[in-house]
Motif scaffolding. Structure first.
Motif, PDB file in Angstrom:
ATOM      1  N   SER A  77       0.839  -1.202   0.000  1.00 47.22           N
ATOM      2  CA  SER A  77       0.000   0.000   0.000  1.00 47.22           C
ATOM      3  C   SER A  77       0.872   1.249   0.000  1.00 47.22           C
ATOM      4  N   PRO A  78       0.615   2.181  -0.929  1.00 47.70           N
ATOM      5  CA  PRO A  78       1.377   3.442  -0.927  1.00 47.70           C
ATOM      6  C   PRO A  78       1.205   4.236   0.377  1.00 47.70           C
ATOM      7  N   PHE A  79       0.053   4.097   1.024  1.00 50.03           N
ATOM      8  CA  PHE A  79      -0.173   4.790   2.300  1.00 50.03           C
ATOM      9  C   PHE A  79       0.874   4.389   3.326  1.00 50.03           C
ATOM     10  N   TRP A  80       1.097   3.078   3.480  1.00 50.28           N
ATOM     11  CA  TRP A  80       2.057   2.613   4.482  1.00 50.28           C
ATOM     12  C   TRP A  80       3.493   2.874   4.057  1.00 50.28           C
ATOM     13  N   GLN A  81       3.746   2.912   2.757  1.00 55.28           N
ATOM     14  CA  GLN A  81       5.086   3.286   2.300  1.00 55.28           C
ATOM     15  C   GLN A  81       5.391   4.732   2.692  1.00 55.28           C
ATOM     16  N   ILE A  82       4.436   5.622   2.452  1.00 49.91           N
ATOM     17  CA  ILE A  82       4.630   7.030   2.806  1.00 49.91           C
ATOM     18  C   ILE A  82       4.717   7.186   4.323  1.00 49.91           C
ATOM     19  N   TRP A  83       3.868   6.469   5.064  1.00 46.70           N
ATOM     20  CA  TRP A  83       3.898   6.521   6.541  1.00 46.70           C
ATOM     21  C   TRP A  83       5.288   6.157   7.056  1.00 46.70           C
ATOM     22  N   ASP A  84       5.807   5.005   6.590  1.00 45.54           N
ATOM     23  CA  ASP A  84       7.122   4.553   7.061  1.00 45.54           C
ATOM     24  C   ASP A  84       8.241   5.463   6.567  1.00 45.54           C
ATOM     25  N   LEU A  85       8.105   5.986   5.352  1.00 48.32           N
ATOM     26  CA  LEU A  85       9.107   6.914   4.831  1.00 48.32           C
ATOM     27  C   LEU A  85       9.143   8.191   5.658  1.00 48.32           C
ATOM     28  N   LEU A  86       7.980   8.726   5.970  1.00 46.47           N
ATOM     29  CA  LEU A  86       7.912   9.937   6.792  1.00 46.47           C
ATOM     30  C   LEU A  86       8.493   9.677   8.175  1.00 46.47           C
ATOM     31  N   MET A  87       8.199   8.520   8.737  1.00 46.78           N
ATOM     32  CA  MET A  87       8.741   8.163  10.047  1.00 46.78           C
ATOM     33  C   MET A  87      10.276   8.059   9.981  1.00 46.78           C
ATOM     34  N   LEU A  88      10.784   7.420   8.938  1.00 47.52           N
ATOM     35  CA  LEU A  88      12.237   7.293   8.766  1.00 47.52           C
ATOM     36  C   LEU A  88      12.893   8.659   8.628  1.00 47.52           C
ATOM     37  N   TRP A  89      12.399   9.470   7.711  1.00 45.09           N
ATOM     38  CA  TRP A  89      13.023  10.766   7.459  1.00 45.09           C
ATOM     39  C   TRP A  89      12.948  11.680   8.671  1.00 45.09           C
ATOM     40  N   LEU A  90      11.767  11.767   9.282  1.00 47.25           N
ATOM     41  CA  LEU A  90      11.654  12.646  10.452  1.00 47.25           C
ATOM     42  C   LEU A  90      12.537  12.166  11.596  1.00 47.25           C
ATOM     43  N   ALA A  91      12.572  10.868  11.839  1.00 47.10           N
ATOM     44  CA  ALA A  91      13.409  10.341  12.917  1.00 47.10           C
ATOM     45  C   ALA A  91      14.886  10.627  12.639  1.00 47.10           C
ATOM     46  N   MET A  92      15.310  10.458  11.411  1.00 46.83           N
ATOM     47  CA  MET A  92      16.714  10.689  11.078  1.00 46.83           C
ATOM     48  C   MET A  92      17.075  12.181  11.141  1.00 46.83           C
ATOM     49  N   ILE A  93      16.212  13.038  10.623  1.00 40.96           N
ATOM     50  CA  ILE A  93      16.497  14.476  10.682  1.00 40.96           C
ATOM     51  C   ILE A  93      16.467  14.950  12.133  1.00 40.96           C
ATOM     52  N   HIS A  94      15.476  14.493  12.883  1.00 36.85           N
ATOM     53  CA  HIS A  94      15.343  14.869  14.292  1.00 36.85           C
ATOM     54  C   HIS A  94      16.572  14.409  15.091  1.00 36.85           C
ATOM     55  N   GLY A  95      16.953  13.170  14.909  1.00 33.45           N
ATOM     56  CA  GLY A  95      18.108  12.636  15.628  1.00 33.45           C
ATOM     57  C   GLY A  95      19.412  13.294  15.208  1.00 33.45           C
ATOM     58  N   THR A  96      19.574  13.518  13.920  1.00 27.81           N
ATOM     59  CA  THR A  96      20.796  14.169  13.421  1.00 27.81           C
ATOM     60  C   THR A  96      20.904  15.587  13.952  1.00 27.81           C
ATOM     61  N   ASN A  97      19.795  16.295  13.981  1.00 24.39           N
ATOM     62  CA  ASN A  97      19.810  17.658  14.513  1.00 24.39           C
ATOM     63  C   ASN A  97      20.157  17.656  16.001  1.00 24.39           C
ATOM     64  N   GLY A  98      19.638  16.690  16.740  1.00 27.93           N
ATOM     65  CA  GLY A  98      19.966  16.591  18.154  1.00 27.93           C
ATOM     66  C   GLY A  98      21.436  16.288  18.389  1.00 27.93           C
ATOM     67  N   VAL A  99      21.982  15.355  17.634  1.00 31.31           N
ATOM     68  CA  VAL A  99      23.399  15.009  17.789  1.00 31.31           C
ATOM     69  C   VAL A  99      24.281  16.169  17.323  1.00 31.31           C
ATOM     70  N   ARG A 100      23.857  16.896  16.280  1.00 32.42           N
ATOM     71  CA  ARG A 100      24.597  18.079  15.819  1.00 32.42           C
ATOM     72  C   ARG A 100      24.693  19.104  16.941  1.00 32.42           C
ATOM     73  N   THR A 101      23.597  19.292  17.660  1.00 30.09           N
ATOM     74  CA  THR A 101      23.592  20.229  18.780  1.00 30.09           C
ATOM     75  C   THR A 101      24.541  19.768  19.886  1.00 30.09           C
ATOM     76  N   ILE A 102      24.536  18.481  20.170  1.00 31.04           N
ATOM     77  CA  ILE A 102      25.442  17.939  21.190  1.00 31.04           C
ATOM     78  C   ILE A 102      26.902  18.125  20.758  1.00 31.04           C
TER      79      ILE A 102
END
Length: 156
Positions: A77-102
């Motif tokens: 289902s494209p819905f679940w592909q987009i859901w998981d993609l959004l989760m992956l990208w947001l988690a990676m950007i969020h985590g990278t930004n946090g580690v960048r700050t550290i």
């Protein structure tokens, strides 16, 4: 040391009547937007992750039902592909930004900070590119594959 040399060596705080002026940086808006992004992405991530956990663990038969076939059916289902993609990208950007700050807070030398950030950004790119490729190119039943290597739900 002459009086004039001492006056020039003083910081603005030591000068009587002088006000402290902070150096202006061009990163001010970037850091503000990063801070706002961390709050917004954190809220969205909580919703995405709890939705993911609910669908995978609560709505179905629980953890014992999560297998190759479950993921294959979900990613059909494209819905679940987009859901998981959004989760992956947001988690990676969020985590990278946090580690960048550290890194900015605790790495004292510019060279160390540069090396750590290069390693961080390299890891970010590798995980996001590979994760995106897996989500969109995943095919549980590749054509021209031997029947004995295909999952039971594939028609040979």
């Amino acid at each position: 040391m002459s009086t004039q040399a001492r006056a020039e060596a003083r910081s603005p705080i030591e000068e009587p009547g002088a006000s402290y002026q902070r150096k202006r940086t061009t990163r001010g808006n970037f850091e503000l937007y990063s801070w706002v992004f961390m709050r917004a992405s954190g809220v969205v991530l909580v919703l995405l992750i709890f939705g993911h956990l609910f669908v995978n663990l609560v709505a179905g038969e629980g953890i014992k039902a999560v297998d190759f076939g479950f993921v294959a059916g979900k990613w059909a289902s494209p819905f679940w592909q987009i859901w998981d993609l959004l989760m992956l990208w947001l988690a990676m950007i969020h985590g990278t930004n946090g580690v960048r700050t550290i890194i900015n807070d605790y790495a004292e030398r510019d060279g160390t900070r540069l090396v750590l950030k290069l390693a961080l950004y390299t890891a970010f790119v590798v995980v996001v590119v590979l994760g995106t490729l897996v989500i969109f190119t995943f095919d549980p039943c590749p054509p021209n594959s031997p029947a004995n290597l295909l999952p039971s739900f594939c028609t040979a």
